[in-house]
Write a protein that holds these residues in place. Structure first.
Motif, PDB file in Angstrom:
ATOM      1  N   GLU A 137       0.825  -1.202   0.000  1.00 55.76           N
ATOM      2  CA  GLU A 137       0.000   0.000   0.000  1.00 55.76           C
ATOM      3  C   GLU A 137       0.861   1.255   0.000  1.00 55.76           C
ATOM      4  O   GLU A 137       0.554   2.233  -0.702  1.00 55.76           O
ATOM      5  N   ALA A 138       1.962   1.228   0.775  1.00 51.15           N
ATOM      6  CA  ALA A 138       2.853   2.386   0.829  1.00 51.15           C
ATOM      7  C   ALA A 138       3.531   2.620  -0.515  1.00 51.15           C
ATOM      8  O   ALA A 138       3.689   3.768  -0.961  1.00 51.15           O
ATOM      9  N   LEU A 139       3.914   1.541  -1.200  1.00 50.51           N
ATOM     10  CA  LEU A 139       4.586   1.678  -2.495  1.00 50.51           C
ATOM     11  C   LEU A 139       3.623   2.192  -3.568  1.00 50.51           C
ATOM     12  O   LEU A 139       4.012   2.979  -4.441  1.00 50.51           O
ATOM     13  N   VAL A 140       2.371   1.739  -3.519  1.00 51.79           N
ATOM     14  CA  VAL A 140       1.374   2.247  -4.464  1.00 51.79           C
ATOM     15  C   VAL A 140       1.148   3.732  -4.230  1.00 51.79           C
ATOM     16  O   VAL A 140       1.065   4.528  -5.178  1.00 51.79           O
ATOM     17  N   GLY A 141       1.073   4.134  -2.967  1.00 45.57           N
ATOM     18  CA  GLY A 141       0.911   5.545  -2.654  1.00 45.57           C
ATOM     19  C   GLY A 141       2.094   6.380  -3.101  1.00 45.57           C
ATOM     20  O   GLY A 141       1.927   7.497  -3.619  1.00 45.57           O
ATOM     21  N   ALA A 142       3.313   5.846  -2.922  1.00 46.17           N
ATOM     22  CA  ALA A 142       4.511   6.568  -3.357  1.00 46.17           C
ATOM     23  C   ALA A 142       4.527   6.729  -4.875  1.00 46.17           C
ATOM     24  O   ALA A 142       4.936   7.776  -5.404  1.00 46.17           O
ATOM     25  N   TYR A 143       4.076   5.696  -5.595  1.00 50.01           N
ATOM     26  CA  TYR A 143       4.008   5.780  -7.060  1.00 50.01           C
ATOM     27  C   TYR A 143       3.074   6.907  -7.487  1.00 50.01           C
ATOM     28  O   TYR A 143       3.404   7.717  -8.355  1.00 50.01           O
ATOM     29  N   LYS A 144       1.902   6.964  -6.881  1.00 47.27           N
ATOM     30  CA  LYS A 144       0.929   7.993  -7.247  1.00 47.27           C
ATOM     31  C   LYS A 144       1.436   9.388  -6.907  1.00 47.27           C
ATOM     32  O   LYS A 144       1.175  10.350  -7.632  1.00 47.27           O
ATOM     33  N   THR A 145       2.203   9.498  -5.814  1.00 48.74           N
ATOM     34  CA  THR A 145       2.689  10.808  -5.389  1.00 48.74           C
ATOM     35  C   THR A 145       3.866  11.288  -6.230  1.00 48.74           C
ATOM     36  O   THR A 145       3.939  12.466  -6.613  1.00 48.74           O
ATOM     37  N   ASN A 146       4.783  10.375  -6.566  1.00 47.14           N
ATOM     38  CA  ASN A 146       6.048  10.775  -7.164  1.00 47.14           C
ATOM     39  C   ASN A 146       6.158  10.569  -8.673  1.00 47.14           C
ATOM     40  O   ASN A 146       6.981  11.236  -9.315  1.00 47.14           O
ATOM     41  N   LEU A 147       5.381   9.669  -9.247  1.00 45.46           N
ATOM     42  CA  LEU A 147       5.619   9.283 -10.640  1.00 45.46           C
ATOM     43  C   LEU A 147       4.473   9.596 -11.588  1.00 45.46           C
ATOM     44  O   LEU A 147       4.702   9.814 -12.781  1.00 45.46           O
ATOM     45  N   VAL A 148       3.235   9.584 -11.114  1.00 45.05           N
ATOM     46  CA  VAL A 148       2.093   9.709 -12.019  1.00 45.05           C
ATOM     47  C   VAL A 148       2.120  11.023 -12.782  1.00 45.05           C
ATOM     48  O   VAL A 148       1.909  11.062 -14.004  1.00 45.05           O
ATOM     49  N   ASP A 149       2.398  12.124 -12.106  1.00 44.03           N
ATOM     50  CA  ASP A 149       2.406  13.422 -12.780  1.00 44.03           C
ATOM     51  C   ASP A 149       3.452  13.474 -13.887  1.00 44.03           C
ATOM     52  O   ASP A 149       3.204  14.019 -14.975  1.00 44.03           O
ATOM     53  N   ASN A 150       4.632  12.910 -13.615  1.00 43.23           N
ATOM     54  CA  ASN A 150       5.689  12.893 -14.628  1.00 43.23           C
ATOM     55  C   ASN A 150       5.282  12.056 -15.838  1.00 43.23           C
ATOM     56  O   ASN A 150       5.586  12.407 -16.983  1.00 43.23           O
ATOM     57  N   LEU A 151       4.593  10.944 -15.585  1.00 42.18           N
ATOM     58  CA  LEU A 151       4.142  10.101 -16.691  1.00 42.18           C
ATOM     59  C   LEU A 151       3.095  10.815 -17.536  1.00 42.18           C
ATOM     60  O   LEU A 151       3.122  10.743 -18.766  1.00 42.18           O
ATOM     61  N   GLN A 152       2.174  11.487 -16.898  1.00 41.73           N
ATOM     62  CA  GLN A 152       1.169  12.233 -17.639  1.00 41.73           C
ATOM     63  C   GLN A 152       1.807  13.324 -18.494  1.00 41.73           C
ATOM     64  O   GLN A 152       1.406  13.553 -19.645  1.00 41.73           O
ATOM     65  N   ALA A 153       2.835  13.971 -17.944  1.00 45.42           N
ATOM     66  CA  ALA A 153       3.537  15.005 -18.712  1.00 45.42           C
ATOM     67  C   ALA A 153       4.254  14.391 -19.902  1.00 45.42           C
ATOM     68  O   ALA A 153       4.291  14.978 -20.998  1.00 45.42           O
ATOM     69  N   GLU A 154       4.829  13.192 -19.726  1.00 45.81           N
ATOM     70  CA  GLU A 154       5.527  12.530 -20.832  1.00 45.81           C
ATOM     71  C   GLU A 154       4.553  12.141 -21.928  1.00 45.81           C
ATOM     72  O   GLU A 154       4.860  12.252 -23.120  1.00 45.81           O
ATOM     73  N   ILE A 155       3.361  11.702 -21.556  1.00 42.77           N
ATOM     74  CA  ILE A 155       2.341  11.359 -22.554  1.00 42.77           C
ATOM     75  C   ILE A 155       1.939  12.583 -23.359  1.00 42.77           C
ATOM     76  O   ILE A 155       1.830  12.540 -24.590  1.00 42.77           O
ATOM     77  N   ARG A 156       1.732  13.701 -22.661  1.00 40.20           N
ATOM     78  CA  ARG A 156       1.358  14.925 -23.375  1.00 40.20           C
ATOM     79  C   ARG A 156       2.500  15.421 -24.263  1.00 40.20           C
ATOM     80  O   ARG A 156       2.272  15.940 -25.356  1.00 40.20           O
ATOM     81  N   GLU A 157       3.734  15.230 -23.805  1.00 42.89           N
ATOM     82  CA  GLU A 157       4.894  15.709 -24.559  1.00 42.89           C
ATOM     83  C   GLU A 157       5.017  15.021 -25.899  1.00 42.89           C
ATOM     84  O   GLU A 157       5.414  15.630 -26.890  1.00 42.89           O
ATOM     85  N   HIS A 158       4.644  13.743 -25.952  1.00 44.34           N
ATOM     86  CA  HIS A 158       4.778  12.984 -27.194  1.00 44.34           C
ATOM     87  C   HIS A 158       3.473  12.909 -27.962  1.00 44.34           C
ATOM     88  O   HIS A 158       3.332  12.115 -28.878  1.00 44.34           O
ATOM     89  N   GLY A 159       2.507  13.763 -27.611  1.00 47.39           N
ATOM     90  CA  GLY A 159       1.208  13.700 -28.265  1.00 47.39           C
ATOM     91  C   GLY A 159       1.196  14.245 -29.671  1.00 47.39           C
ATOM     92  O   GLY A 159       0.314  13.919 -30.457  1.00 47.39           O
ATOM     93  N   ASP A 160       2.172  15.113 -30.016  1.00 48.51           N
ATOM     94  CA  ASP A 160       2.155  15.765 -31.324  1.00 48.51           C
ATOM     95  C   ASP A 160       3.307  15.348 -32.218  1.00 48.51           C
ATOM     96  O   ASP A 160       3.682  16.055 -33.145  1.00 48.51           O
ATOM     97  N   GLN A 161       3.916  14.199 -31.908  1.00 50.86           N
ATOM     98  CA  GLN A 161       5.115  13.817 -32.640  1.00 50.86           C
ATOM     99  C   GLN A 161       4.844  12.909 -33.833  1.00 50.86           C
ATOM    100  O   GLN A 161       5.763  12.474 -34.501  1.00 50.86           O
TER     101      GLN A 161
END
Length: 620
Positions: free
Chosen positions: A305-329
């Motif tokens: 549970e702690a690791l899932v919470g850490a993933y959502k806190t530290n990584l999800v935003d960066n992943l969403q930004a990476e998806i948007r970054e490659h949206g127009d390529q």
């Protein structure tokens, strides 16, 4: 029947030489960026129920994948790690567009486009069970046969398979090439088409570390050519681990990490989890994915549970930004080229039919004409010939008994041979159809045609031996009519077997159902029971045995034929008045032929329709 397949080279032609102009490591024609955003997969478990068990409440849906997000770009190799049952293979199957059941939500795109036939035919998918098929079916029709052979030879050479290129793959009951060679053959079949996307399920499972290193090195070089490579892997060595560009760590369907493989240890150290001693990174990741950490005071569920919470806190935003970054390529012209001819098949229907026919002949001849089956038929034929030795028309009851036995035996035998066909080939058919290799009609027709000589040779041998030993009507016309009636019976019974196997797709259930049906046909065939009650007499109108037995009787006798009768045997009676023959009648030959013909077509049509559901994946 053993599932024996030939390798990439042996499936097309045995030729020598190579083609230096083709390399499996050359740049891919159209790079593809794979993106998946908040992927959730739910399935309702199906529990077997007994005859009298009543389900009191609806089964709850089980969530297999729980909000997975990521991007894999051309030139990158993504490895999905996690314990058994964590959802690795399910996610891989979803990304490859091959999920056929359940509810999949979220967004999966390929160059910002949804899954399509064009994507499917430019995708390689290597399954864990190594289901193999001929190379000629995947290479496009724009290439000549010689060019296809040369390209296959180049793949054989570059994957180090020259030593075993003319060897059989083997199976459970037949020794073939090694496990590492099987994996390389599987990979070779997929990269023949120079795929933009390559998915692999446990490509190193069961292999020694050296062989696994060789295979992953090949995949790494393929990625360097601009391909997008995604694989599941259970527990790679440290040498393999550092070859992966990106790592996705799963635990019970939850993402615990997604990012660069070189950063994974630093990330977990930053959230308070690090190994107590130097160890293989993959071992450490599997430990924490199982809820095992150096702090033994923490419970497993709390760690997860702690690791899932850490993933959502530290990584999800960066992943969403990476998806948007490659949206127009994605270049619009590439998209048009990519979707041009998406409805076209790589080969024509006739080419598909011919290749599948050749494969079927190679595989089925060993099973259909095995020493055991030939010996079985010879023993039964000679035994019948001896039991009914020279039983002329004066032994009329004995003769019609032989005819009934022949119709019954050659009803059961081909039916149980055909029942095994589609259930045994289900895995191969699912993979080949999901890859868009050929049309179902070409596969089905090749299977029907290839079975004809296999089905007809053995009953012909039976008739040739038994007919003359038993002293049946020596007129050539009567002999050929008897042969025709028996072969017709074989084809119709085989069609019923194909239909049952395709509909049920379970050998135990199909054989049980086939036994019940054939026994019902047998009892209603007009030999055992001559006065059938009206409420079950309808069975004889759908009974294969009823019409086949009648054709065999009609092939031997006419109503005005006579036979010795009476207590002293000196009287003469008409055959048409004999009790067992009078019951079925010596007329209606055309109706019997028509009924069997309708069954011949109808059963195979049922089998074809049933097969349409095999290998169909949900396309997003």
């Amino acid at each position: 029947m053993e599932n024996v397949a030939m390798d990439v080279e042996a499936q097309i032609e045995n030729k020598n030489g190579g083609n230096d102009s083709f390399s499996i490591f050359e740049n891919v024609n159209l790079p593809v960026t794979l993106k998946f955003d908040n992927v959730v997969y739910k399935i309702k478990p199906k529990k077997p129920r007994g005859w009298f068990q009543i389900e009191t409440k609806a089964q709850e849906e089980k969530t297999i994948l729980k909000g997975l997000t990521g991007v894999v770009k051309p030139g990158e190799m993504l490895a999905m790690l996690g314990p058994s049952g964590s959802g690795k293979t399910t996610l891989l199957t979803a990304l490859g567009g091959r999920l056929s059941i359940g509810k999949l939500t979220g967004e999966i795109t390929y160059n910002d486009k949804p899954f399509s036939k064009g994507v499917k035919r430019s995708t390689g998918f290597v399954t864990q069970d190594d289901v193999l098929y001929p190379a000629l079916l995947r290479l496009p029709n724009s290439m000549t046969r010689q060019e296809k052979v040369k390209q296959a030879e180049a793949v054989v050479t570059q994957l180090g398979l020259a030593r075993c290129k003319n060897s059989i793959i083997g199976g459970m009951f037949l020794r073939g090439i090694s496990g590492g060679e099987r994996k390389r053959v599987s990979i070779g079949q997929e990269i023949l088409i120079n795929p933009s996307l390559l998915f692999l399920d446990e490509p190193t499972s069961g292999l020694d570390s050296t062989t696994a290193q060789r295979i992953v090195s090949v995949l790494w070089e393929l990625a360097q050519g601009g391909r997008t490579v995604v694989m599941t892997i259970h527990q790679p060595s440290s040498r393999l681990f550092y070859m992966f560009d990106k790592i996705l760590l799963l635990s019970e369907g939850n993402p615990l990490y997604y990012g660069r493989g070189s950063n994974v240890m630093d990330y977990f150290a930053s959230v308070g989890y690090s190994p107590s001693l130097a160890m293989n990174p993959s071992d450490f990741l599997l430990d924490i994915a199982n809820g095992v950490a150096s702090d033994e005071s923490m419970k497993q569920d709390d760690i997860k549970e702690a690791l899932v919470g850490a993933y959502k806190t530290n990584l999800v935003d960066n992943l969403q930004a990476e998806i948007r970054e490659h949206g127009d390529q994605v270049n619009s012209s590439d998209s048009r080229d990519r979707n041009k001819n998406v409805g076209d098949w790589p080969t024509t229907w006739w080419q598909q039919f011919c290749v599948l026919l050749e494969r079927g002949l190679k595989e089925r001849r060993h099973d259909s004409f095995s020493g055991l089956k030939v010996g079985q038929i010879l023993v039964v034929a000679f035994l019948c010939g001896l039991l009914w030795w020279k039983s002329d028309i004066s032994h009329l009851q004995d003769q019609i008994g032989l005819l009934f036995f022949a119709s019954s035996f050659w009803g059961f035998f081909p039916l149980f041979q055909a029942i095994f066909t589609f259930p045994q080939e289900r895995r191969m058919l699912e993979k080949e159809r999901s890859s868009g290799m050929y049309k179902l009609s070409s596969y089905f027709m090749s299977r029907v045609v290839v079975d004809l000589p296999m089905e007809l040779v053995l009953p012909t041998i039976f008739v040739v031996i038994t007919y003359w030993m038993a002293g049946l009507n020596p007129n050539p016309r009567n002999f050929f009519l008897t042969l025709f009636g028996l072969l017709f019976n074989v084809l119709v019974s085989g069609g019923l077997g194909l239909a049952l196997g395709a509909v049920v797709m379970d050998l135990k259930s199909a054989t049980t159902l086939g036994s019940v049906i054939m026994l019902a046909f047998l009892l209603a065939g007009g030999y055992y029971v001559q006065h059938v009650p009206p409420f079950v007499s309808w069975i004889k109108y759908i009974s294969i045995g009823n019409y086949a037995y009648k054709l065999l009787v009609l092939a031997q006798y006419k109503a005005d034929d006579t036979y010795p009768c009476g207590a002293d045997g000196r009287s003469v009676c008409y055959v048409g008045d004999f009790g067992a023959i009078k019951n079925i009648g010596l007329d209606g030959e055309a109706m019997s032929v028509l009924a069997l013909f309708l069954m011949l077509v109808g059963y195979r049509l049922i089998a074809y329709v049933a097969l349409m559901r095999v290998g169909k994946a949900k396309q997003r």
